[in-house]
Design an enzyme around this catalytic site. Structure first.
Site, PDB file in Angstrom:
ATOM      1  N   LYS A  80       4.446  -0.004   8.251  1.00 39.68           N
ATOM      2  CA  LYS A  80       4.118   1.273   7.600  1.00 39.68           C
ATOM      3  C   LYS A  80       5.275   2.228   7.826  1.00 39.68           C
ATOM      4  O   LYS A  80       5.571   2.635   8.945  1.00 39.68           O
ATOM      5  CB  LYS A  80       2.827   1.825   8.208  1.00 39.68           C
ATOM      6  CG  LYS A  80       2.430   3.196   7.711  1.00 39.68           C
ATOM      7  CD  LYS A  80       1.018   3.544   8.196  1.00 39.68           C
ATOM      8  CE  LYS A  80       0.668   4.985   7.923  1.00 39.68           C
ATOM      9  NZ  LYS A  80      -0.715   5.313   8.262  1.00 39.68           N
ATOM     10  N   GLY A 128       0.829  -1.210   0.000  1.00 37.75           N
ATOM     11  CA  GLY A 128       0.000   0.000   0.000  1.00 37.75           C
ATOM     12  C   GLY A 128       0.851   1.242   0.000  1.00 37.75           C
ATOM     13  O   GLY A 128       2.036   1.207   0.331  1.00 37.75           O
ATOM     14  N   GLN A 129       0.224   2.300  -0.408  1.00 35.07           N
ATOM     15  CA  GLN A 129       0.921   3.569  -0.409  1.00 35.07           C
ATOM     16  C   GLN A 129      -0.069   4.647  -0.008  1.00 35.07           C
ATOM     17  O   GLN A 129      -1.168   4.712  -0.557  1.00 35.07           O
ATOM     18  CB  GLN A 129       1.466   3.856  -1.807  1.00 35.07           C
ATOM     19  CG  GLN A 129       2.288   5.117  -1.864  1.00 35.07           C
ATOM     20  CD  GLN A 129       2.904   5.317  -3.244  1.00 35.07           C
ATOM     21  OE1 GLN A 129       3.045   4.383  -4.020  1.00 35.07           O
ATOM     22  NE2 GLN A 129       3.267   6.538  -3.545  1.00 35.07           N
ATOM     23  N   GLY A 130       0.307   5.424   0.950  1.00 32.80           N
ATOM     24  CA  GLY A 130      -0.576   6.509   1.370  1.00 32.80           C
ATOM     25  C   GLY A 130       0.114   7.833   1.176  1.00 32.80           C
ATOM     26  O   GLY A 130       1.207   7.910   0.612  1.00 32.80           O
ATOM     27  N   THR A 131      -0.536   8.870   1.619  1.00 33.21           N
ATOM     28  CA  THR A 131       0.026  10.203   1.481  1.00 33.21           C
ATOM     29  C   THR A 131       1.356  10.308   2.201  1.00 33.21           C
ATOM     30  O   THR A 131       2.289  10.931   1.717  1.00 33.21           O
ATOM     31  CB  THR A 131      -0.939  11.230   2.100  1.00 33.21           C
ATOM     32  OG1 THR A 131      -2.260  10.874   1.743  1.00 33.21           O
ATOM     33  CG2 THR A 131      -0.616  12.626   1.658  1.00 33.21           C
ATOM     34  N   ASP A 148     -11.156  10.513   8.697  1.00 35.32           N
ATOM     35  CA  ASP A 148     -10.911  10.071   7.319  1.00 35.32           C
ATOM     36  C   ASP A 148     -11.518   8.686   7.085  1.00 35.32           C
ATOM     37  O   ASP A 148     -10.870   7.786   6.555  1.00 35.32           O
ATOM     38  CB  ASP A 148      -9.416  10.077   7.003  1.00 35.32           C
ATOM     39  CG  ASP A 148      -9.168  10.058   5.485  1.00 35.32           C
ATOM     40  OD1 ASP A 148     -10.125  10.320   4.723  1.00 35.32           O
ATOM     41  OD2 ASP A 148      -8.034   9.790   5.062  1.00 35.32           O
ATOM     42  N   VAL A 158       3.538   1.125   2.665  1.00 37.97           N
ATOM     43  CA  VAL A 158       3.222   0.021   3.570  1.00 37.97           C
ATOM     44  C   VAL A 158       3.703  -1.292   2.944  1.00 37.97           C
ATOM     45  O   VAL A 158       3.498  -1.535   1.756  1.00 37.97           O
ATOM     46  CB  VAL A 158       1.701  -0.031   3.875  1.00 37.97           C
ATOM     47  CG1 VAL A 158       1.382  -1.122   4.882  1.00 37.97           C
ATOM     48  CG2 VAL A 158       1.225   1.320   4.397  1.00 37.97           C
ATOM     49  N   SER A 202       3.052   7.607   3.601  1.00 41.36           N
ATOM     50  CA  SER A 202       3.640   6.318   3.958  1.00 41.36           C
ATOM     51  C   SER A 202       3.735   5.366   2.786  1.00 41.36           C
ATOM     52  O   SER A 202       3.065   5.532   1.772  1.00 41.36           O
ATOM     53  CB  SER A 202       2.754   5.656   5.015  1.00 41.36           C
ATOM     54  OG  SER A 202       1.509   5.347   4.428  1.00 41.36           O
TER      55      SER A 202
HETATM   56  N1  LIG Z   1      -2.271  -3.248   8.738  1.00 46.01           N
HETATM   57  C1  LIG Z   1      -2.326  -3.253   7.424  1.00 46.01           C
HETATM   58  N2  LIG Z   1      -2.432  -4.419   6.763  1.00 46.01           N
HETATM   59  C2  LIG Z   1      -2.485  -4.433   5.430  1.00 46.01           C
HETATM   60  N3  LIG Z   1      -2.467  -3.344   4.658  1.00 46.01           N
HETATM   61  C3  LIG Z   1      -2.368  -2.154   5.245  1.00 46.01           C
HETATM   62  C4  LIG Z   1      -2.281  -2.042   6.661  1.00 46.01           C
HETATM   63  N4  LIG Z   1      -2.201  -0.737   6.976  1.00 46.01           N
HETATM   64  C5  LIG Z   1      -2.226  -0.069   5.821  1.00 46.01           C
HETATM   65  N5  LIG Z   1      -2.325  -0.911   4.774  1.00 46.01           N
HETATM   66  C6  LIG Z   1      -2.402  -0.552   3.353  1.00 46.01           C
HETATM   67  O1  LIG Z   1      -1.615   0.593   3.093  1.00 46.01           O
HETATM   68  C7  LIG Z   1      -2.416   1.671   2.600  1.00 46.01           C
HETATM   69  C8  LIG Z   1      -1.875   2.966   3.152  1.00 46.01           C
HETATM   70  O2  LIG Z   1      -1.945   2.935   4.560  1.00 46.01           O
HETATM   71  P1  LIG Z   1      -2.502   4.160   5.398  1.00 46.01           P
HETATM   72  O3  LIG Z   1      -3.855   4.530   4.869  1.00 46.01           O
HETATM   73  O4  LIG Z   1      -2.441   3.839   6.837  1.00 46.01           O
HETATM   74  O5  LIG Z   1      -1.400   5.257   5.012  1.00 46.01           O
HETATM   75  P2  LIG Z   1      -1.481   6.832   4.937  1.00 46.01           P
HETATM   76  O6  LIG Z   1      -0.176   7.322   4.425  1.00 46.01           O
HETATM   77  O7  LIG Z   1      -1.901   7.361   6.259  1.00 46.01           O
HETATM   78  O8  LIG Z   1      -2.602   6.974   3.854  1.00 46.01           O
HETATM   79  P3  LIG Z   1      -3.609   8.146   3.508  1.00 46.01           P
HETATM   80  O9  LIG Z   1      -3.096   8.720   2.231  1.00 46.01           O
HETATM   81  O10 LIG Z   1      -4.924   7.432   3.298  1.00 46.01           O
HETATM   82  O11 LIG Z   1      -3.632   9.106   4.642  1.00 46.01           O
HETATM   83  C9  LIG Z   1      -3.840   1.326   3.028  1.00 46.01           C
HETATM   84  O12 LIG Z   1      -4.816   1.846   2.154  1.00 46.01           O
HETATM   85  C10 LIG Z   1      -3.836  -0.190   3.023  1.00 46.01           C
HETATM   86  O13 LIG Z   1      -4.162  -0.687   1.746  1.00 46.01           O
END
Ligand SMILES: Nc1ncnc2c1ncn2[C@@H]1O[C@H](COP(=O)(O)OP(=O)(O)OP(=O)(O)O)[C@@H](O)[C@H]1O
Length: 699
Positions: free
Chosen positions: A159, A137-140, A254, A144, A142
């Site tokens: 993460k 996964g990839q978030g804003t 969110d 993952v 992070s």
């Molecule tokens: N515990 C987990 N198990 C499996 N996949 C995960 C887990 N935590 C996060 N992910 C995956 O990683 C993605 C990004 O994680 P997360 O939403 O926590 O990051 P963020 O950087 O805070 O993102 P955002 O841009 O939504 O704020 C998630 O959409 C999910 O698909």
């Protein structure tokens, strides 16, 4: 051939893959059904790993002797702390420690200095006790990864959070997520199991239980349709988790499908507390209104509310329930203005009484001259009655009418037949995340581009489009995009990566993501759908440091009862970008507009009254040339492939919204044209220059 465990995965393909001893074939014996060979390796006794922490790598990679000595001292201190932990009745818990003690325990000074609360009582986990498997996964903020916890012998999610460790505010902002997560303890809330860092490291990984799916990914999976009992089962779990957060004084801010993770046992857990905040039930402390992903953002936030509470999460929940029944997002706005328009069209505009009592900052601008009629019941007439009742309540314009998570759980939706199914009875799905859906979608698009575009029958192409995941624009997409632009101009790398190359990333084969140019333009004109979550595609150019700085500029950090920074805006609008990455907001455009079109807001609205239009009614469906008020509420979804509009000036005397949008488009095109011309000129000048220098040098 090396051992399975050591075999670098796609993301670990690096010249600097560590030297890990080979394992014997007996180590590779399958111990669990369903686990891949790499995962089995995780459960084997092998303690070697290609993941090591900053300390280890620094020692290995650098010849600097003082670093070695430093690390030795740290190791001794760590042993001491581990001894303390061993003495303590609660394993892993150390008594409240001072900053110095935290550092002695192995925490990096930059973290211990500002985030004592977040790490209190914990010891950092060592990076070499994990093995990264793949990116999931990839978030804003992070990336993952799925990883093996070699000590606990289980699969976890790591993460890696982005922030600037040289900026205390950035660290504090990032630590808030940790602090909040540690306050929560519920089966329907993701559990933070630990933190991976070391005294010498500049990076931080959050360790979570691993979840195979997310609701957005499952819901968008081709051919997968939830039954009513399944929908109820997921929504019940969501509301239980929310009830817990709210009872602990936490607003998630969110809630959306991709933040609702689901494991193979059907258990749903609320995740991503990056925007969460402690809140004051008496609402004495202002918070920022720039939170919650646009499609799930309640009207009060769009209207600039800074005093709000748990009802914001309930609105998002209402959107999700309706989305699961409707099979698609119910209000996919592309800009804040459009989002508010969609809300008013579906849920009606606020009552006079609400406008009066709420005193919302943007009320003057957004209040329609004639009220919009609510049509939730008509729009969703096919929903079962208890579902519709709950959606009606949760999508109340007045937050006070949305009730609470606890009251929603008592609603008929959950107490009448068909009852929510047991999570364990849910079918087992193949791993399915919004992230996977995006990859699937990208792959399909690549293949189309590779040659067979236009050759496939129409219905097949439609099928693709319907089955694709529709990522919601992220909560901070607007902010992030503008930050990205600014950051990109001044700096091609995030500070943390520029000044602190993560040794563990380099040497362990952890990839350091290459900086990416801003592709806001392509993303925003994607003919396949709404502007993608630009934020979620953001590379390292977007980091918490810049975000924190921006937030700080706009927010005062209030030390509420919980002593945690809450963010409050001070009028700075956090803008969506236009194609050039230039922020366009009502606030940013207003001074220019007022200059260009002298006149007051009052005059403007009067002229609009004369035109028998109010700003929001003025929205037109360009294709049909009709007022979009006549459109079914879901039309927005169907029309997503059409020309993208940008949020821009809202008040221009004597013109309707359509004209304003056209003016905005024209303005953008003009800017693009000028930029192209400038680029061409620069290129020409450069070619002339190099031709001259070649000539001069006689080559
Ligand atoms: N515990 C987990 N198990 C499996 N996949 C995960 C887990 N935590 C996060 N992910 C995956 O990683 C993605 C990004 O994680 P997360 O939403 O926590 O990051 P963020 O950087 O805070 O993102 P955002 O841009 O939504 O704020 C998630 O959409 C999910 O698909």
């Amino acid at each position: 051939m090396g051992c399975v465990c050591c075999k670098p995965s796609a993301i670990e393909d690096s010249k600097e893959s560590p030297r890990v001893p080979s394992k014997t074939s007996s180590d590779l014996r399958a111990s669990r059904e369903g686990l891949s060979r790499r995962e089995e390796a995780c459960h084997s006794k092998n303690r070697y790993s290609n993941l090591s922490d900053g300390r280890g790598i620094s020692i290995e990679k650098q010849t600097n002797r003082s670093v070695r000595l430093h690390a030795d001292t740290f190791e001794r201190n760590r042993e001491k702390m581990e001894h303390v932990v061993a003495q303590h009745p609660a394993i892993g818990i150390i008594p409240k420690a001072s900053e110095g003690e935290h550092v002695a325990a192995g925490w990096p000074p930059w973290l211990a200095a500002v985030a004592g609360e977040a790490i209190k009582g914990w010891l950092p986990r060592r990076a070499d006790s994990f093995e990264k498997l793949d990116k999931i996964g990839q978030g804003t903020y992070s990336n993952v990864y799925r990883a093996c916890d070699l000590e606990k012998r289980k699969i976890v999610a790591l993460k890696k959070v982005r922030f600037d460790n040289l900026e205390p505010e950035s660290v504090r902002f990032m630590a808030r997520e940790i602090h909040i997560l540690r306050r929560l303890d519920h089966p329907n809330v993701i559990k933070l199991e630990g933190l991976v860092t070391s005294r010498m490291s500049c990076s931080l990984y959050l360790v979570f239980e691993y979840m195979e799916h997310d609701l957005a990914g499952l819901a968008s999976h081709p051919g997968l349709k939830f039954t009513e009992t399944q929908v109820k089962c997921y929504m019940q779990q969501l509301l239980h988790g929310l009830d817990h957060c709210h009872s602990r004084g936490v607003l998630h801010r969110d809630i959306k499908g991709s933040n609702l993770l689901i494991d193979n046992n059907g258990i749903l857990k609320i995740a991503d507390f990056g925007l969460a905040s402690f809140y004051d039930p008496h609402q004495n402390h202002p918070l920022t209104s720039r939170v919650v992903t646009l499609w799930y953002r309640p009207p009060e936030l769009l209207l600039g509310a800074t005093y709000y509470g748990t009802a914001v999460d309930l609105w998002s929940t209402g959107c999700i329930i309706a989305e699961l029944y409707a099979g698609k997002p119910i209000m996919p706005g592309r800009t804040e203005v459009e989002q508010l328009h969609k809300i008013f069209k579906l849920c009606g505009s606020p009552s006079e009484d609400y406008w009066r009592k709420s005193k919302l900052p943007h009320a003057t601008i957004f209040k329609p001259q004639q009220p919009y009629r609510r049509c939730v019941g008509e729009t969703f007439k096919d929903f079962p009655a208890p579902a519709l009742d709950l959606v009606e309540t949760l999508l109340s314009i007045d937050p006070a009418d949305r009730g609470s998570a606890a009251s929603a759980l008592k609603s008929e939706f959950f107490t009448t037949s068909p009852l929510p199914c047991d999570p364990s009875s849910l079918p087992k799905y193949p791993p399915s995340k919004e992230f996977d859906a995006k990859l699937r979608d990208e792959e399909a698009r690549r293949q189309r581009a590779a040659g067979n575009r236009g050759q496939r029958p129409d219905h097949e192409r439609r099928g693709d489009r319907e089955s694709r995941a529709i990522p919601a624009p992220d909560a901070n997409a607007e902010l992030v995009a503008s930050i990205k632009k600014r950051h990109f101009q001044s700096n091609s790398k995030s500070r943390s990566e520029k000044f602190n190359p993560h040794p563990e990333d380099v040497a362990s084969g952890f990839p350091i993501d290459p900086p990416r140019p801003s592709h806001a333009a392509e993303a925003s004109v994607d003919p396949q759908g709404p502007p993608h979550s630009r934020a979620s595609h953001s590379g390292p150019l977007t980091n918490r440091a810049t975000w924190a700085k921006e937030v700080r500029k706009s927010d005062k950090f209030s030390s509420g009862t919980h002593k945690v920074s809450s963010r409050v805006p001070t009028g700075m609008d956090l803008p969506p970008d236009d194609r050039m990455g230039r922020p366009i907001t009502l606030q940013s455009e207003m001074p220019k507009l007022i200059g260009r079109f002298p006149g007051s807001f009052k005059e403007t609205s009067e002229s609009l009254i004369k035109d028998q239009r109010h700003p929001l009614q003025g929205f037109h469906n360009k294709e049909e040339g009709k007022s979009s008020n006549k459109d079914p509420i879901l039309l927005g979804y169907g029309s997503m492939g059409h020309k993208i509009h940008y949020s821009g000036p809202l008040i221009v005397p004597s013109v309707n919204m359509d004209q304003m949008l056209k003016e905005q488009d024209r303005h953008i095109q003009e800017t693009v044209r000028r930029a192209r011309l400038d680029k061409a000129k620069a290129w020409k000048a450069q070619t002339q220059l190099s031709a001259t220098s070649l000539f001069v040098s006689g080559r």
